[in-house]
Design a protein around this motif. Structure first.
Motif, PDB file in Angstrom:
ATOM      1  N   PRO A  97       0.825  -1.216   0.000  1.00  0.00           N
ATOM      2  CA  PRO A  97       0.000   0.000   0.000  1.00  0.00           C
ATOM      3  C   PRO A  97       0.857   1.264   0.000  1.00  0.00           C
ATOM      4  O   PRO A  97       1.803   1.373   0.778  1.00  0.00           O
ATOM      5  N   LEU A 130      -2.762   4.182  -3.432  1.00  0.00           N
ATOM      6  CA  LEU A 130      -4.134   4.118  -2.937  1.00  0.00           C
ATOM      7  C   LEU A 130      -4.752   5.477  -2.634  1.00  0.00           C
ATOM      8  O   LEU A 130      -5.957   5.643  -2.744  1.00  0.00           O
ATOM      9  N   MET A 188      -4.777   2.704   4.982  1.00  0.00           N
ATOM     10  CA  MET A 188      -4.279   2.048   3.781  1.00  0.00           C
ATOM     11  C   MET A 188      -3.373   0.869   4.102  1.00  0.00           C
ATOM     12  O   MET A 188      -3.213  -0.039   3.277  1.00  0.00           O
ATOM     13  N   VAL A 217      -3.095  -5.567  -1.340  1.00  0.00           N
ATOM     14  CA  VAL A 217      -2.835  -5.230  -2.737  1.00  0.00           C
ATOM     15  C   VAL A 217      -2.133  -6.407  -3.396  1.00  0.00           C
ATOM     16  O   VAL A 217      -1.389  -7.145  -2.751  1.00  0.00           O
ATOM     17  N   THR A 235     -11.416   4.855  -2.183  1.00  0.00           N
ATOM     18  CA  THR A 235     -10.091   4.258  -2.348  1.00  0.00           C
ATOM     19  C   THR A 235     -10.014   3.436  -3.630  1.00  0.00           C
ATOM     20  O   THR A 235     -10.838   2.563  -3.864  1.00  0.00           O
ATOM     21  N   GLY A 236      -9.028   3.734  -4.454  1.00  0.00           N
ATOM     22  CA  GLY A 236      -8.900   3.051  -5.737  1.00  0.00           C
ATOM     23  C   GLY A 236      -9.762   3.649  -6.824  1.00  0.00           C
ATOM     24  O   GLY A 236      -9.798   3.143  -7.950  1.00  0.00           O
ATOM     25  N   VAL A 263     -10.574  -2.505  -5.700  1.00  0.00           N
ATOM     26  CA  VAL A 263      -9.393  -2.378  -4.845  1.00  0.00           C
ATOM     27  C   VAL A 263      -9.801  -2.585  -3.395  1.00  0.00           C
ATOM     28  O   VAL A 263      -9.128  -3.285  -2.627  1.00  0.00           O
TER      29      VAL A 263
END
Length: 343
Positions: free
Chosen positions: A72, A97, A125, A130, A164-165, A307
């Motif tokens: 992240p 992110l 995060m 990920v 996020t993403g 994500v």
């Protein structure tokens, strides 16, 4: 791990991180080369990444990290310079992110707010899993009967939201829609206020439609994307005009996806299209439910491509999602929906 070439800023960020009990600083390095070298040994949970670095810059460092050892990444960026903003947005597209404002000094206005935002983003995060790349064997959700894929009436507005993403997801969805897409698009992206104008400009350079920040009182036009500005809710008011509201945050969010969706449900009813993409938390879920209850077609991003499968999952749980699709299928479906309606 902190990656920052300025000794002064590196020490400041280290001070900010070390005073937060949620975080533990394992390294503070001056270059991307140092970060890449230390990464396999230290294996940090999250990286604070400067963008303009000597040698390998933050964008290329993000690409390499996401390819070699996905971790992240929170981009720490100067919020006022266009070049830094573009690089920051491209870093998000490369796998970072979120992006937050770089602190200047302990005596400057807003320092404590910026410091708290940095620490909170790093902590949140650090919890996001990920991966390098999603494999070709991802299971896709079964599609509902064809009749369920079409709105009950001709759509008049598309409302879309992400957290996020979100920037790369929005670029992919909107990139599949032509410049003459016959609906206006109202967009909420959770992001720090100083970056939203730059985000809109970045997105405008990537997708066929025109993208800009929304203005209070304007009437949205087909083929244009209206981005909620910082610290204002974006609403569709009676008569189809846009309103920017300073009413309190909803579930700590302003702009709020739920408030956007609720306003579209109230004004457009069954003529609305609602889309909720990747994001942490539950913002947008209740609003998407209101849209579906008003007869609108509502879509959520499928878990296989999100994500963070937080906001879409909440909408599915609440019953607000009529259809869930992997990200690459959402844009083409939104195009097919309006073409079928016009035909």
């Amino acid at each position: 791990m902190i990656v920052e070439d300025s000794l002064v800023v590196r020490r400041l960020l280290s001070h900010i991180v070390m005073r937060d009990p949620r975080l533990h600083l394992i390294a503070a390095v001056a270059s991307a080369e140092d970060a890449l070298q230390e990464l396999p040994r230290l294996r940090p949970d999250v990286i604070s990444m400067d963008i303009r670095l000597p040698g390998i810059d933050g964008l290329e460092a993000t690409r390499r990290i996401m390819s070699e050892q996905p971790t992240p990444i929170v981009v720490i960026a100067d919020s006022v310079e266009d070049s830094a903003l573009r690089i920051s947005m491209n870093a998000l597209r490369a796998g970072a992110l979120s992006v937050v404002e770089k602190p200047v000094g302990t005596e400057t206005d807003g320092y404590e707010r910026i410091a708290e935002t940095i620490c909170t983003q790093l902590f949140i995060m650090s919890q996001v899993p990920v991966i390098r790349r999603r494999g070709p064997g991802i299971s896709r959700p079964p599609l509902p009967p064809p009749s369920a894929l079409l709105p009950r009436t001709r759509p008049s507005v598309l409302a879309i939201a992400a957290s996020t993403g979100g920037p790369p997801a929005l670029a992919q969805v909107l990139g599949a829609l032509p410049a003459d897409y016959p609906l206006p698009v109202l967009l909420v992206q959770h992001m720090g206020s100083p970056f939203l104008e730059g985000f809109a400009a970045w997105l405008d350079g990537l997708v066929p439609m025109r993208v800009r920040l929304a203005r209070d009182g304007e009437r949205p036009r087909p083929g244009e994307v209206y981005v909620a500005p910082g610290e204002r809710h974006l609403l569709m008011a009676p008569g189809g005009v846009l309103r920017l509201s300073a009413e309190p945050p909803l579930a700590s969010q302003r702009p709020s996806a739920t408030r956007l969706f609720q306003s579209v449900a109230e004004t457009a009813g069954a003529q609305g299209l609602g889309v909720l993409l990747t994001g942490m938390g539950e913002d947008g879920a209740a609003g998407l439910l209101a849209m579906r209850q008003a007869g609108a077609l509502t879509l959520t991003e499928h878990e296989s491509t999100a994500v963070v499968y937080g906001m879409p999952a909440a909408a599915v749980r609440m019953g607000g999602s009529l259809l869930t699709l992997p990200l690459p299928l959402i844009g083409p479906h939104l195009l097919a929906v309006v073409r079928e309606a016009i035909a």
